[in-house]
Design a protein around this motif. Structure first.
Motif, PDB file in Angstrom:
ATOM      1  N   MET A   1       0.872  -1.266   0.034  1.00 17.61           N
ATOM      2  CA  MET A   1       0.007  -0.004   0.178  1.00 17.61           C
ATOM      3  C   MET A   1       0.780   1.293   0.160  1.00 17.61           C
ATOM      4  N   ALA A   2       0.421   2.359  -0.955  1.00 15.19           N
ATOM      5  CA  ALA A   2       1.200   3.392  -0.724  1.00 15.19           C
ATOM      6  C   ALA A   2       1.171   4.423   0.254  1.00 15.19           C
ATOM      7  N   ALA A   3       1.794   5.169   0.515  1.00 14.13           N
ATOM      8  CA  ALA A   3       1.786   6.359   1.570  1.00 14.13           C
ATOM      9  C   ALA A   3       0.352   7.022   1.416  1.00 14.13           C
ATOM     10  N   GLN A   4       0.106   7.710   2.653  1.00 13.58           N
ATOM     11  CA  GLN A   4      -1.383   8.095   2.642  1.00 13.58           C
ATOM     12  C   GLN A   4      -1.286   9.448   1.647  1.00 13.58           C
ATOM     13  N   GLN A   5      -2.200   9.459   0.502  1.00 11.70           N
ATOM     14  CA  GLN A   5      -1.989  10.328  -0.215  1.00 11.70           C
ATOM     15  C   GLN A   5      -2.588  11.863   0.141  1.00 11.70           C
ATOM     16  N   PRO A   6      -1.970  12.869  -0.427  1.00  8.44           N
ATOM     17  CA  PRO A   6      -2.206  14.178  -0.309  1.00  8.44           C
ATOM     18  C   PRO A   6      -3.231  14.611  -1.140  1.00  8.44           C
ATOM     19  N   THR A   7      -4.429  15.541  -0.609  1.00  7.98           N
ATOM     20  CA  THR A   7      -5.601  15.671  -1.309  1.00  7.98           C
ATOM     21  C   THR A   7      -5.572  17.173  -1.491  1.00  7.98           C
ATOM     22  N   ALA A   8      -6.460  17.466  -2.556  1.00  6.90           N
ATOM     23  CA  ALA A   8      -7.058  18.850  -2.817  1.00  6.90           C
ATOM     24  C   ALA A   8      -8.310  18.860  -2.298  1.00  6.90           C
ATOM     25  N   LYS A   9      -8.807  19.889  -1.676  1.00  9.54           N
ATOM     26  CA  LYS A   9     -10.157  20.511  -1.222  1.00  9.54           C
ATOM     27  C   LYS A   9     -10.684  21.038  -2.219  1.00  9.54           C
ATOM     28  N   LEU A  10     -12.015  20.580  -2.672  1.00  9.26           N
ATOM     29  CA  LEU A  10     -12.828  21.140  -3.579  1.00  9.26           C
ATOM     30  C   LEU A  10     -13.744  22.126  -2.889  1.00  9.26           C
ATOM     31  N   PHE A  11     -14.273  23.114  -3.805  1.00 10.35           N
ATOM     32  CA  PHE A  11     -15.081  24.226  -2.892  1.00 10.35           C
ATOM     33  C   PHE A  11     -16.184  23.717  -2.110  1.00 10.35           C
ATOM     34  N   THR A  12     -16.782  22.437  -2.455  1.00 11.53           N
ATOM     35  CA  THR A  12     -17.810  21.933  -1.537  1.00 11.53           C
ATOM     36  C   THR A  12     -17.274  21.310  -0.051  1.00 11.53           C
ATOM     37  N   GLY A  13     -15.866  21.200  -0.070  1.00 10.84           N
ATOM     38  CA  GLY A  13     -15.135  20.897   1.209  1.00 10.84           C
ATOM     39  C   GLY A  13     -14.786  19.149   0.703  1.00 10.84           C
ATOM     40  N   ALA A  14     -15.440  18.812  -0.167  1.00  8.05           N
ATOM     41  CA  ALA A  14     -14.976  17.382  -0.761  1.00  8.05           C
ATOM     42  C   ALA A  14     -13.301  17.284  -0.948  1.00  8.05           C
ATOM     43  N   THR A  15     -12.663  16.267  -0.551  1.00  5.66           N
ATOM     44  CA  THR A  15     -11.193  16.114  -1.160  1.00  5.66           C
ATOM     45  C   THR A  15     -11.038  15.236  -2.397  1.00  5.66           C
ATOM     46  N   LEU A  16      -9.944  15.881  -3.167  1.00  4.07           N
ATOM     47  CA  LEU A  16      -9.814  14.883  -4.274  1.00  4.07           C
ATOM     48  C   LEU A  16      -8.267  14.462  -4.045  1.00  4.07           C
ATOM     49  N   PRO A  17      -8.134  13.028  -4.232  1.00  6.79           N
ATOM     50  CA  PRO A  17      -6.697  12.613  -4.189  1.00  6.79           C
ATOM     51  C   PRO A  17      -5.727  13.091  -5.111  1.00  6.79           C
ATOM     52  N   LEU A  18      -4.687  13.566  -4.905  1.00  9.62           N
ATOM     53  CA  LEU A  18      -3.695  14.150  -5.755  1.00  9.62           C
ATOM     54  C   LEU A  18      -3.187  13.356  -7.010  1.00  9.62           C
ATOM     55  N   VAL A  19      -3.090  12.122  -6.749  1.00 10.89           N
ATOM     56  CA  VAL A  19      -2.616  11.151  -7.884  1.00 10.89           C
ATOM     57  C   VAL A  19      -3.586  10.182  -8.205  1.00 10.89           C
ATOM     58  N   GLY A  20      -3.734  10.442  -9.576  1.00 10.41           N
ATOM     59  CA  GLY A  20      -5.012   9.419  -9.880  1.00 10.41           C
ATOM     60  C   GLY A  20      -4.458   8.606 -11.300  1.00 10.41           C
ATOM     61  N   LEU A  21      -5.213   7.565 -11.758  1.00  8.34           N
ATOM     62  CA  LEU A  21      -5.067   6.944 -12.815  1.00  8.34           C
ATOM     63  C   LEU A  21      -5.702   7.289 -13.937  1.00  8.34           C
ATOM     64  N   GLY A  22      -4.887   7.557 -14.918  1.00  9.92           N
ATOM     65  CA  GLY A  22      -5.356   8.142 -16.158  1.00  9.92           C
ATOM     66  C   GLY A  22      -5.606   6.682 -17.098  1.00  9.92           C
ATOM     67  N   THR A  23      -6.636   7.005 -17.602  1.00  6.27           N
ATOM     68  CA  THR A  23      -7.231   5.772 -18.645  1.00  6.27           C
ATOM     69  C   THR A  23      -7.282   5.810 -20.095  1.00  6.27           C
ATOM     70  N   TRP A  24      -6.793   7.156 -20.561  1.00  2.83           N
ATOM     71  CA  TRP A  24      -6.953   7.610 -22.223  1.00  2.83           C
ATOM     72  C   TRP A  24      -5.847   6.629 -22.678  1.00  2.83           C
ATOM     73  N   LYS A  25      -6.138   5.964 -23.723  1.00  2.00           N
ATOM     74  CA  LYS A  25      -5.288   5.134 -24.716  1.00  2.00           C
ATOM     75  C   LYS A  25      -5.261   3.872 -24.125  1.00  2.00           C
ATOM     76  N   SER A  26      -5.902   3.402 -22.963  1.00  2.00           N
ATOM     77  CA  SER A  26      -5.672   2.073 -22.295  1.00  2.00           C
ATOM     78  C   SER A  26      -6.414   0.994 -23.014  1.00  2.00           C
ATOM     79  N   LYS A  27      -5.820   0.275 -23.864  1.00  2.00           N
ATOM     80  CA  LYS A  27      -6.502  -0.649 -24.710  1.00  2.00           C
ATOM     81  C   LYS A  27      -7.601  -1.747 -23.919  1.00  2.00           C
ATOM     82  N   PRO A  28      -8.650  -2.201 -24.715  1.00  2.00           N
ATOM     83  CA  PRO A  28      -9.356  -3.263 -24.468  1.00  2.00           C
ATOM     84  C   PRO A  28      -8.574  -4.507 -24.031  1.00  2.00           C
ATOM     85  N   GLY A  29      -8.901  -5.071 -22.944  1.00  2.00           N
ATOM     86  CA  GLY A  29      -7.774  -6.411 -22.375  1.00  2.00           C
ATOM     87  C   GLY A  29      -6.879  -6.098 -21.404  1.00  2.00           C
TER      88      GLY A  29
END
Length: 326
Positions: A1-29
């Motif tokens: 398990m990775a270390a605890q992720q830093p987050t950004a706070k959205l205007f609603t107060g919800a948090t967004l993990p700063l490192v995400g997985l992109g899926t563009w160009k990820s092929k079927p299979g």
């Protein structure tokens, strides 16, 4: 398990993990396993889009990954995007409903307008005129935005936002918005620092997300001789001092700036490596050096063939976002 992720706070107060997985160009299979591997590695942020054509497989990986790791849906921040052919107000809800069905979830944490330009409505993602040029619609994103707001009202999405919009376009949306954009997703890396655009978004409390943070070396329209961030000896040298790769330096660069970052990979070792950036920090001196690399170079300027000639896809469109400095 990775270390605890830093987050950004959205205007609603919800948090967004700063490192995400992109899926563009990820092929079927490949992408279902990539999502499962990412969840095991500690990712809690998935970035998707209808036009990527792989959301059903992302959903499969999400379902299996949640079950195998005893993770709740609420613990994963999921983003998708409204494609250009769905800008008409009547098309927005059916579009998000299709995405929700494909992903196998009841709501999205964030739904973005993918580009400011609208394409001819229909089921063809890249509608063309007889000469090969794009078939655009006259629908303004200011007509699209109220339908996006309705998705929040109806509980289908938690937040709405923008992708590939410039500062003027952000101002226009903010001037009309009942529910403000929570996030802005654009290309960013040291060759395209986006310093002014990030500052502009920050004035409104809009969180910036960086796609193609490694310079999208596998982009379909890449040409020989174009810049390569991963092979830049200055970035490689910085990484060597921390016992990190150039890719890890590029990802950490965004984290240091408080920018969400969306590296894409389907290779398990790289997926793991891309989140192994939480155990070191770049010095202020290295960040200052990286800040000097900006050259306003974009990796993501797709081209199309018009009358047999390769041309930038949308540059002549009045809503093309990159015709002004930021």
């Amino acid at each position: 398990m990775a270390a605890q992720q830093p987050t950004a706070k959205l205007f609603t107060g919800a948090t967004l993990p700063l490192v995400g997985l992109g899926t563009w160009k990820s092929k079927p299979g490949e992408v279902a396993n990539a999502v499962k591997v990412a969840l095991v590695a500690g990712y809690r942020h998935l970035d998707c889009a209808a036009v990527y054509g792989n959301e059903a497989e992302v959903g499969q990986g999400l379902k299996e990954g949640l079950a195998a790791n005893s993770i709740n849906r609420e613990d994963v921040f999921i983003t998708s995007k409204l494609w250009n052919t769905k800008h008409s107000a009547c098309d927005v809800r059916p579009a998000v409903e299709a995405t929700l069905k494909n992903l196998g979830v009841d709501y999205l944490d964030l739904y973005l307008i993918h580009w400011p330009m609208g394409f001819q409505p229909g089921e063809v993602n890249m509608p063309r005129k007889p000469d090969g040029s794009m078939a655009y619609s006259d629908t303004s994103y200011l007509e699209t935005w109220p339908a996006m707001e309705q998705l929040v009202d109806d509980g289908l999405v938690k937040h709405i936002g923008l992708s590939n919009f410039n500062s003027k376009q952000i101002d226009e949306v903010m001037g009309k918005a009942r529910i403000q954009p929570a996030a802005l997703q654009c290309e960013s890396h040291p060759y395209l620092s986006q310093r002014e655009l990030i500052a502009h978004a920050d004035k409104y409390g809009i969180v910036f997300e960086a796609y193609s943070p490694l310079g999208s070396p596998d982009r379909p329209w890449a040409k020989p001789g174009e810049p390569s961030l991963l092979e830049d000896p200055r970035i490689v040298e910085i990484g060597q001092r921390y016992n990190k790769t150039a890719a890890q330096v590029l990802i950490r660069y965004q984290v240091e700036r408080g920018v969400a970052v969306l590296p894409k990979s389907v290779t398990p070792t790289r997926i793991q490596a891309n989140i192994n950036v939480l155990d070191f920090s770049l010095s202020s001196e290295d960040m200052a050096v990286l800040a000097t690399f900006n050259r306003d170079w974009r990796a993501c300027l797709p081209t199309i063939s018009v009358n047999g000639v390769e041309v930038p896809r949308d540059r002549n469109h009045p809503l093309f976002p990159f015709n002004i400095p930021y």
